[in-house]
Design a protein around this motif. Structure first.
Motif, short mmCIF file in Angstrom:
data_model
loop_
_atom_site.label_atom_id
_atom_site.label_comp_id
_atom_site.label_asym_id
_atom_site.label_seq_id
_atom_site.Cartn_x
_atom_site.Cartn_y
_atom_site.Cartn_z
N TRP A 46 0.80 -1.22 0.00
CA TRP A 46 0.00 0.00 0.00
C TRP A 46 0.83 1.27 0.00
O TRP A 46 0.37 2.31 -0.42
CB TRP A 46 -1.02 -0.01 1.13
CG TRP A 46 -0.44 -0.19 2.50
CD1 TRP A 46 -0.26 -1.36 3.15
CD2 TRP A 46 0.00 0.83 3.38
NE1 TRP A 46 0.28 -1.14 4.37
CE2 TRP A 46 0.45 0.20 4.55
CE3 TRP A 46 0.07 2.21 3.31
CZ2 TRP A 46 0.95 0.91 5.64
CZ3 TRP A 46 0.58 2.92 4.38
CH2 TRP A 46 1.01 2.26 5.54
N PHE A 49 1.36 2.98 -3.60
CA PHE A 49 0.11 3.20 -4.33
C PHE A 49 0.32 4.05 -5.57
O PHE A 49 -0.34 3.86 -6.58
CB PHE A 49 -0.94 3.83 -3.42
CG PHE A 49 -0.67 5.27 -3.07
CD1 PHE A 49 -1.20 6.28 -3.83
CD2 PHE A 49 0.11 5.59 -1.97
CE1 PHE A 49 -0.96 7.60 -3.52
CE2 PHE A 49 0.35 6.90 -1.65
CZ PHE A 49 -0.18 7.92 -2.42
N SER A 95 -4.55 0.95 -6.03
CA SER A 95 -3.90 2.24 -5.82
C SER A 95 -4.79 3.17 -5.00
O SER A 95 -4.32 3.88 -4.11
CB SER A 95 -3.56 2.88 -7.16
OG SER A 95 -3.06 4.17 -6.99
N GLY A 96 -6.08 3.16 -5.29
CA GLY A 96 -7.02 3.98 -4.51
C GLY A 96 -7.08 3.54 -3.06
O GLY A 96 -7.08 4.37 -2.14
N VAL A 97 -7.11 2.22 -2.83
CA VAL A 97 -7.12 1.71 -1.46
C VAL A 97 -5.82 2.10 -0.76
O VAL A 97 -5.83 2.51 0.41
CB VAL A 97 -7.32 0.18 -1.46
CG1 VAL A 97 -7.09 -0.41 -0.09
CG2 VAL A 97 -8.71 -0.16 -1.96
N ALA A 99 -3.92 4.70 -1.37
CA ALA A 99 -3.92 6.14 -1.09
C ALA A 99 -4.76 6.45 0.15
O ALA A 99 -4.36 7.27 0.99
CB ALA A 99 -4.46 6.89 -2.30
N VAL A 100 -5.88 5.77 0.30
CA VAL A 100 -6.72 5.97 1.49
C VAL A 100 -5.97 5.51 2.74
O VAL A 100 -5.98 6.19 3.77
CB VAL A 100 -8.08 5.24 1.33
CG1 VAL A 100 -8.83 5.19 2.65
CG2 VAL A 100 -8.91 5.92 0.26
N LEU A 101 -5.32 4.36 2.67
CA LEU A 101 -4.58 3.85 3.82
C LEU A 101 -3.42 4.76 4.21
O LEU A 101 -3.18 5.00 5.39
CB LEU A 101 -4.09 2.44 3.55
CG LEU A 101 -5.15 1.34 3.53
CD1 LEU A 101 -4.54 0.01 3.13
CD2 LEU A 101 -5.81 1.24 4.88
N SER A 103 -3.19 7.98 3.59
CA SER A 103 -3.77 9.21 4.13
C SER A 103 -4.25 9.01 5.56
O SER A 103 -4.01 9.85 6.43
CB SER A 103 -4.93 9.66 3.24
OG SER A 103 -5.57 10.77 3.80
N LYS A 104 -4.93 7.91 5.81
CA LYS A 104 -5.42 7.62 7.16
C LYS A 104 -4.27 7.45 8.14
O LYS A 104 -4.30 7.96 9.26
CB LYS A 104 -6.30 6.38 7.15
CG LYS A 104 -6.87 6.04 8.51
CD LYS A 104 -7.99 5.05 8.39
CE LYS A 104 -8.52 4.58 9.71
NZ LYS A 104 -8.53 5.50 10.78
N THR A 105 -3.24 6.76 7.73
CA THR A 105 -2.08 6.56 8.59
C THR A 105 -1.39 7.88 8.89
O THR A 105 -0.98 8.14 10.03
CB THR A 105 -1.09 5.58 7.93
OG1 THR A 105 -1.77 4.35 7.64
CG2 THR A 105 0.10 5.30 8.83
N ASN A 107 -2.79 10.87 8.88
CA ASN A 107 -3.65 11.65 9.77
C ASN A 107 -3.59 11.13 11.20
O ASN A 107 -3.60 11.92 12.16
CB ASN A 107 -5.10 11.64 9.27
CG ASN A 107 -5.29 12.52 8.06
OD1 ASN A 107 -4.50 13.41 7.80
ND2 ASN A 107 -6.34 12.25 7.32
#
Length: 128
Positions: A46, A49, A95-97, A99-101, A103-105, A107
């Motif tokens: 991940w 991504f 890649s979308g998943v 990017a979300v992971l 970003s969440k990490t 934050n």
């Protein structure tokens, strides 16, 4: 009698393909398949991504172009081209998943710690 004999007649070789027929152009489909496989494998990591997204986008574009060639009869690898385009879509989804992971990490790492209850220190207590 002399020892000289005439050589056997030369055989005429047939051309590899009939004249006027062009060879198949399978490069786009093969490249789409390789990029799709690579992008899907990289998408499982991940943190990469961005690389999975780039490879997936290229695989999808080349796969669709290769399908156009196969529809016109210029290429013979329609299945590989289609599979490369599908793997490009899967790579884009991974890649979308990713990017979300990421970003969440990020934050969660920059957010202040949350405590169960917050009470200011008693000002009358002495601290050492």
């Amino acid at each position: 009698m002399s020892g000289y004999s005439e050589p056997p007649p030369q055989r005429a070789y047939a051309p590899a393909r009939p004249p006027g027929e062009r060879p198949a152009h399978n490069g786009l489909g093969t490249t789409a398949l390789v990029l799709g496989i690579t992008g899907s494998v990289v998408g499982l990591v991940w943190a990469l991504f961005w690389l999975a997204g780039a490879l997936g986008l290229l695989a999808l574009a080349l796969g669709l172009a290769g399908r156009g060639r196969a529809a016109r009869g210029e290429a013979t690898n329609r299945g590989a081209t289609t599979f490369g385009a599908v793997l490009g879509l899967i790579s884009l989804a991974l890649s979308g998943v990713g990017a979300v992971l990421v970003s969440k990490t990020a934050n969660d790492a920059t957010a202040p710690p949350v405590t169960a209850s917050y009470r200011p220190a008693d000002s009358s207590a002495t601290h050492l």
